[in-house]
Design an enzyme around this catalytic site. Structure first.
Site, PDB file in Angstrom:
ATOM      1  N   CYS A  40       1.993  -2.160   0.949  1.00 46.42           N
ATOM      2  CA  CYS A  40       1.777  -3.590   0.686  1.00 46.42           C
ATOM      3  C   CYS A  40       3.108  -4.341   0.707  1.00 46.42           C
ATOM      4  O   CYS A  40       4.171  -3.767   0.535  1.00 46.42           O
ATOM      5  CB  CYS A  40       1.095  -3.727  -0.671  1.00 46.42           C
ATOM      6  N   HIS A  41       3.024  -5.668   0.884  1.00 45.77           N
ATOM      7  CA  HIS A  41       4.209  -6.511   0.882  1.00 45.77           C
ATOM      8  C   HIS A  41       5.030  -6.403  -0.395  1.00 45.77           C
ATOM      9  O   HIS A  41       6.246  -6.510  -0.367  1.00 45.77           O
ATOM     10  CB  HIS A  41       3.801  -7.978   1.075  1.00 45.77           C
ATOM     11  N   THR A  42       4.336  -6.206  -1.503  1.00 41.14           N
ATOM     12  CA  THR A  42       5.039  -6.152  -2.785  1.00 41.14           C
ATOM     13  C   THR A  42       5.967  -4.940  -2.837  1.00 41.14           C
ATOM     14  O   THR A  42       7.051  -5.001  -3.424  1.00 41.14           O
ATOM     15  CB  THR A  42       4.019  -6.100  -3.941  1.00 41.14           C
ATOM     16  N   HIS A  62       1.479   1.015  -4.910  1.00 41.51           N
ATOM     17  CA  HIS A  62       0.509   0.569  -5.927  1.00 41.51           C
ATOM     18  C   HIS A  62      -0.909   0.458  -5.401  1.00 41.51           C
ATOM     19  O   HIS A  62      -1.819   0.200  -6.176  1.00 41.51           O
ATOM     20  CB  HIS A  62       0.962  -0.756  -6.548  1.00 41.51           C
ATOM     21  N   GLU A  63      -1.106   0.645  -4.071  1.00 42.80           N
ATOM     22  CA  GLU A  63      -2.482   0.529  -3.549  1.00 42.80           C
ATOM     23  C   GLU A  63      -3.094   1.918  -3.385  1.00 42.80           C
ATOM     24  O   GLU A  63      -3.497   2.311  -2.298  1.00 42.80           O
ATOM     25  CB  GLU A  63      -2.471  -0.185  -2.185  1.00 42.80           C
ATOM     26  N   CYS A  92      -7.678  -3.361 -20.612  1.00 41.20           N
ATOM     27  CA  CYS A  92      -7.821  -2.535 -21.821  1.00 41.20           C
ATOM     28  C   CYS A  92      -9.150  -2.771 -22.511  1.00 41.20           C
ATOM     29  O   CYS A  92      -9.594  -1.965 -23.317  1.00 41.20           O
ATOM     30  CB  CYS A  92      -6.659  -2.789 -22.778  1.00 41.20           C
ATOM     31  N   CYS A  95      -7.796  -6.493 -25.720  1.00 36.81           N
ATOM     32  CA  CYS A  95      -6.841  -7.554 -26.053  1.00 36.81           C
ATOM     33  C   CYS A  95      -7.528  -8.923 -25.941  1.00 36.81           C
ATOM     34  O   CYS A  95      -8.631  -9.052 -25.423  1.00 36.81           O
ATOM     35  CB  CYS A  95      -5.609  -7.483 -25.159  1.00 36.81           C
ATOM     36  N   CYS A  98      -8.496  -9.707 -22.353  1.00 41.26           N
ATOM     37  CA  CYS A  98      -9.592  -8.898 -21.810  1.00 41.26           C
ATOM     38  C   CYS A  98     -10.938  -9.343 -22.370  1.00 41.26           C
ATOM     39  O   CYS A  98     -11.961  -9.260 -21.703  1.00 41.26           O
ATOM     40  CB  CYS A  98      -9.370  -7.414 -22.116  1.00 41.26           C
ATOM     41  N   CYS A 106      -4.501  -8.795 -18.588  1.00 40.95           N
ATOM     42  CA  CYS A 106      -4.499  -7.917 -19.768  1.00 40.95           C
ATOM     43  C   CYS A 106      -3.107  -7.885 -20.392  1.00 40.95           C
ATOM     44  O   CYS A 106      -2.100  -7.800 -19.695  1.00 40.95           O
ATOM     45  CB  CYS A 106      -4.925  -6.511 -19.363  1.00 40.95           C
ATOM     46  N   ARG A 110       1.866  -4.874 -20.729  1.00 40.89           N
ATOM     47  CA  ARG A 110       2.699  -5.673 -19.825  1.00 40.89           C
ATOM     48  C   ARG A 110       4.178  -5.344 -19.945  1.00 40.89           C
ATOM     49  O   ARG A 110       4.871  -5.120 -18.967  1.00 40.89           O
ATOM     50  CB  ARG A 110       2.521  -7.165 -20.113  1.00 40.89           C
ATOM     51  N   CYS A 169      -5.445  -3.836  -4.350  1.00 42.04           N
ATOM     52  CA  CYS A 169      -4.519  -4.976  -4.366  1.00 42.04           C
ATOM     53  C   CYS A 169      -5.024  -6.136  -3.536  1.00 42.04           C
ATOM     54  O   CYS A 169      -5.861  -6.915  -3.963  1.00 42.04           O
ATOM     55  CB  CYS A 169      -3.131  -4.522  -3.927  1.00 42.04           C
ATOM     56  N   ARG A 362      -2.972  -3.468   7.598  1.00 36.41           N
ATOM     57  CA  ARG A 362      -2.561  -2.484   6.610  1.00 36.41           C
ATOM     58  C   ARG A 362      -2.302  -1.115   7.235  1.00 36.41           C
ATOM     59  O   ARG A 362      -3.116  -0.620   8.019  1.00 36.41           O
ATOM     60  CB  ARG A 362      -3.669  -2.264   5.569  1.00 36.41           C
TER      61      ARG A 362
END
Ligand code: CU
Ligand code: ZN
Length: 368
Positions: A40-42, A62-63, A92, A95, A98, A106, A110, A169, A362
């Site tokens: 991914c771009h991130t 992360h994907e 979660c 919180c 959530c 969430c 963090r 993502c 992708r």
């Protein structure tokens, strides 16, 4: 255990495939064997050094999608053999956020996630005794990862994981922007700026919500072709006159809903200005560069337009990602069209090159 992983050692340099140590999952944590992971771009944004909050060394990615191999104490929501999609945006369920339907942000972990740590403030990744930080709470450019249970969405095992991973993502971000944030109403007109993963997801989301007209804007004819495949009824090559073209296409008023999925602040402005007077809603999905600002002429707001921001499409991941995967299995979302390249972990840098060349939507790493 020993794992192979793509390590960001130095910003701007290629990722290095290294052998790392991965510790057993602690309480509330899960060991996942990765089967597939989108590039991914991130990931590229962090690898390049452009992300001011980036750090190294770390394992990017992360994907991810994979299979639960071991669970720590107290884990109740997933069991061995379950198929899961990784969530950089956890849920979660306890919180304040959530429990509120208005947001998916969430609050539970963090702080630790931003520091590259698991919820107890330590890492499971290490190299010769030196801790290696996690990335986005996921670190899925690796054969295995340890993640908190609250950051895993359990999905139907029928779904091929090299497709399911895209819901981790960009695809969910676009779908959710249309379905959760904008709540597109049937019979309306929509305009989507950007036909990358997020924008194409937004086009699909608008179609699933029953929009009558979906205009997609991009600079690439190839991507506009993909947008038509996802349900765009009209396509435009972007430029300074995009606002006027959308106004002309929508009875002179602009679109009921607009979506920005490029991260370019000038395009964001176009998304605001091409939203319909009276009630048009412009939803911002793209991530702008640090320090950039969005220029909005107040008259556009006084006359009834609204601007909304959307992170991960407002998707509460453990609840909604499995639903999206079910919609894919039911044939409502064409995910195959997004997977343009399959790579091995050792070829992860090639995934970045393809992205920079805007070749395909992708690349998916296949760990099999
Ligand atoms: Cu991403
Ligand atoms: Zn929460």
């Amino acid at each position: 255990m020993k794992i192979r992983a793509a390590v960001l050692e130095e910003f701007g340099a290629p990722l290095e495939i290294q052998e790392l140590e991965l510790a057993e999952p602690k309480a509330g944590e899960v060991l996942v064997r990765l089967v597939a992971c989108g590039v991914c771009h991130t990931d590229l944004y962090t690898a390049s050094g452009a992300d001011p909050s980036g750090y190294s060394p770390t394992v990017l990615g992360h994907e991810g999608a994979g299979v639960v191999e071991r669970i720590g104490d107290g884990v109740t929501d997933v069991e061995l053999g379950d198929h899961v999609v990784t969530l950089f945006s956890p849920q979660c369920r306890e919180c304040e956020h959530c429990r509120d339907h208005r947001t998916n942000l969430c609050l539970a972990i963090r702080e630790q996630q931003n520091q590259g740590q698991l919820p107890d403030g330590t890492t499971r990744l290490s190299r010769a005794g030196e801790p290696i930080r996690h990335f986005m709470g996921t670190s899925t450019f690796a054969e295995y990862t340890v993640m908190p249970e609250i950051a895993l969405a359990k999905v139907d095992p029928e779904a091929p994981l090299d497709r399911a991973c895209l819901f981790a993502c960009g695809l969910s971000t676009g779908l959710g922007a249309a379905m959760n944030t904008a709540k597109v109403a049937p019979g309306t007109t929509c305009a989507v700026f950007g036909a990358g993963m997020v924008g194409l997801g937004a086009v699909a989301g608008c179609r699933l919500q029953g929009a009558e007209r979906i205009v997609c804007v991009d600079l690439s004819e190839d991507r506009l072709e993909l947008a038509r495949g996802q349900g765009a009824t009209d396509t435009l090559v972007g430029g300074p006159d995009a606002v006027q073209q959308i106004v002309d296409l929508t009875d002179g008023f602009g679109a009921d809903y607009t979506f920005e999925a490029t991260g370019n602040v000038n395009v964001m402005r176009q998304a605001v200005e091409s939203a319909r007077m009276g009630w048009g809603l412009a939803t911002m999905c793209g991530v702008a560069g640090k320090g950039e600002t969005l220029d909005v002429i107040p008259r556009f707001l006084i006359t009834g337009r609204r601007v909304a921001g959307s992170s991960f499409g407002g998707v509460k991941g453990r609840d909604q990602v499995p639903q999206f995967v079910d919609m894919y299995l039911a044939g409502d979302i064409d995910v195959d069209a997004f997977v343009s390249h399959k790579l091995k972990l050792d070829e992860v840098n090639r995934g970045f090159e393809l992205m920079e060349a805007r070749d395909g939507i992708r690349s998916v790493i296949d760990f099999a």
